[in-house]
Design a protein around this motif. Structure first.
Motif, PDB file in Angstrom:
ATOM      1  N   UNK A 148       1.756  -1.672  -0.194  1.00  0.00           N
ATOM      2  CA  UNK A 148      -0.052  -0.035  -0.017  1.00  0.00           C
ATOM      3  C   UNK A 148       0.425   1.199  -0.116  1.00  0.00           C
ATOM      4  N   UNK A 149       0.909   2.907  -0.449  1.00  0.00           N
ATOM      5  CA  UNK A 149       1.300   3.839  -1.154  1.00  0.00           C
ATOM      6  C   UNK A 149       2.343   3.268  -1.774  1.00  0.00           C
ATOM      7  N   UNK A 150       3.613   3.241  -1.236  1.00  0.00           N
ATOM      8  CA  UNK A 150       5.032   2.059  -1.890  1.00  0.00           C
ATOM      9  C   UNK A 150       4.982   1.377  -1.101  1.00  0.00           C
ATOM     10  N   UNK A 151       4.533   1.108   0.138  1.00  0.00           N
ATOM     11  CA  UNK A 151       5.380   0.677   1.601  1.00  0.00           C
ATOM     12  C   UNK A 151       5.171  -1.551   0.523  1.00  0.00           C
ATOM     13  N   UNK A 152       6.437  -2.150   0.462  1.00  0.00           N
ATOM     14  CA  UNK A 152       6.071  -2.787  -0.609  1.00  0.00           C
ATOM     15  C   UNK A 152       6.881  -4.393   0.776  1.00  0.00           C
ATOM     16  N   UNK A 153       6.358  -5.267   0.663  1.00  0.00           N
ATOM     17  CA  UNK A 153       6.535  -6.414   1.501  1.00  0.00           C
ATOM     18  C   UNK A 153       7.977  -6.619   1.715  1.00  0.00           C
ATOM     19  N   UNK A 154       8.555  -6.647   3.342  1.00  0.00           N
ATOM     20  CA  UNK A 154       9.806  -6.868   3.169  1.00  0.00           C
ATOM     21  C   UNK A 154      10.287  -5.582   3.164  1.00  0.00           C
ATOM     22  N   UNK A 155       9.756  -4.379   2.895  1.00  0.00           N
ATOM     23  CA  UNK A 155      10.577  -2.697   2.780  1.00  0.00           C
ATOM     24  C   UNK A 155      11.459  -2.679   3.737  1.00  0.00           C
ATOM     25  N   UNK A 156      11.933  -1.460   4.699  1.00  0.00           N
ATOM     26  CA  UNK A 156      12.279  -1.108   4.753  1.00  0.00           C
ATOM     27  C   UNK A 156      12.411   0.116   6.158  1.00  0.00           C
ATOM     28  N   UNK A 159       9.817  -0.596   8.394  1.00  0.00           N
ATOM     29  CA  UNK A 159      10.448  -0.732  10.474  1.00  0.00           C
ATOM     30  C   UNK A 159      10.269   0.913  10.674  1.00  0.00           C
ATOM     31  N   UNK A 160      10.151   2.253   9.659  1.00  0.00           N
ATOM     32  CA  UNK A 160       9.968   3.684  10.111  1.00  0.00           C
ATOM     33  C   UNK A 160       9.140   3.511  10.876  1.00  0.00           C
ATOM     34  N   UNK A 161       9.855   3.660  11.882  1.00  0.00           N
ATOM     35  CA  UNK A 161       9.285   5.013  12.841  1.00  0.00           C
ATOM     36  C   UNK A 161       8.471   6.294  13.861  1.00  0.00           C
ATOM     37  N   UNK A 162       9.124   6.438  13.182  1.00  0.00           N
ATOM     38  CA  UNK A 162       9.653   8.451  13.685  1.00  0.00           C
ATOM     39  C   UNK A 162       9.343   9.212  12.530  1.00  0.00           C
ATOM     40  N   UNK A 163      10.551   8.609  11.311  1.00  0.00           N
ATOM     41  CA  UNK A 163      10.530   9.770   9.830  1.00  0.00           C
ATOM     42  C   UNK A 163       8.713   9.679   9.508  1.00  0.00           C
TER      43      UNK A 163
END
Ligand code: 6PG
Length: 242
Positions: A148-156, A159-163
């Motif tokens: 979804x959006x450009x969040x692809x399976x397994x993408x780093x 794991x982003x929690x701040x940006x």
């Protein structure tokens, strides 16, 4: 914490299922218009992030004809490809041609992601600076692989929690992208996911009813949202309201 769960409890999606793709365009446009108007009535403005890809185009064209207080609307994007704004592959181009050029949104209220920038990280940080901390309405699509959006399976980026905005790579061209991150999805006041076609049925079933693992099925980040589906995209769901 994703919008797949809150307080450890799995969130339940709201399903709105249309008989076919054409009916979905109309019902999705009506739903979006209604929620923009309600948000403007309550808060005086509405910050909406548009989904890209091809599915939303018909709904955006119908939305352009709806009664919406456009002067109070600010438009953002959930992701963008690293192509110029006039490129047919650009999400901004799709939204401009179907919706933005047809409605009286002040130009200053439209915030394009400059994903074509030579410095994607700087462009991501520039966009993050104008993106509201909490979107009023976030529209998303889903790929057949569950992205979804450009969040692809397994993408780093998963794991982003701040940006709130980061560069991302797509397995399918255009490869280079900018995308919102999971915290933006979790913070959105309302999330709507627009999906059509039999090719997406497995992705929808995995997103809404599969074992919870957003790293494998990023669309699960929107599991607690409103899913605007046609019958084909909903066809593999086991728990469809009668
Ligand atoms: C993108 C989108 C992406 C899209 C899905 C579905 O830039 O491609 O943001 O998340 O919503 O890939 O795309 P379709 O609607 O074209 O099937």
């Amino acid at each position: 914490m994703s919008t797949a769960e809150r307080g450890g409890e799995p969130l339940r999606p709201t399903l709105l299922i249309a008989r076919d793709r054409s009916a979905l365009a109309g019902s999705a446009a009506d739903w979006i218009a209604e929620h923009i108007a309600a948000t403007v009535a309550e808060h005086g403005s509405c910050a909406i992030a548009l989904a890209g890809g091809t599915t939303p185009a018909a709904a955006y064209a119908r939305l352009a004809r709806a009664a919406v207080p456009w002067s109070a609307v600010r438009v953002y994007f959930g992701d963008e490809r690293a192509v110029p704004p006039d490129d047919p592959a650009s999400n901004y181009h799709m939204a401009r041609e179907t919706l933005l050029r047809h409605v009286p949104i002040p130009r200053t209220g439209i915030h394009r992601m400059e994903a074509e920038s030579e410095d994607p990280d700087e462009a991501a940080r520039r966009y993050e600076a104008v993106l509201p901390d909490r979107l009023d309405l976030l529209l998303l699509g889903v790929g057949a692989d569950g992205h979804t959006a450009s969040l692809f399976p397994g993408a780093p980026a998963l794991e982003e929690t701040h940006r709130h905005v980061v560069p991302a790579d797509s397995p399918a061209p255009p490869v280079r992208r900018l995308t919102i991150t999971p915290p933006v999805i979790a913070a959105a006041r309302r999330v709507a996911v627009l999906v059509a076609g039999a090719a997406k049925a497995m992705a929808v079933a995995r997103a809404l009813e599969g074992a919870l693992d957003p790293r494998e099925v990023p669309a699960q980040l929107a599991r607690g949202g409103t899913w605007l589906l046609d019958a084909e995209a909903a066809s593999l769901l086991q728990k469809v309201p009668a």
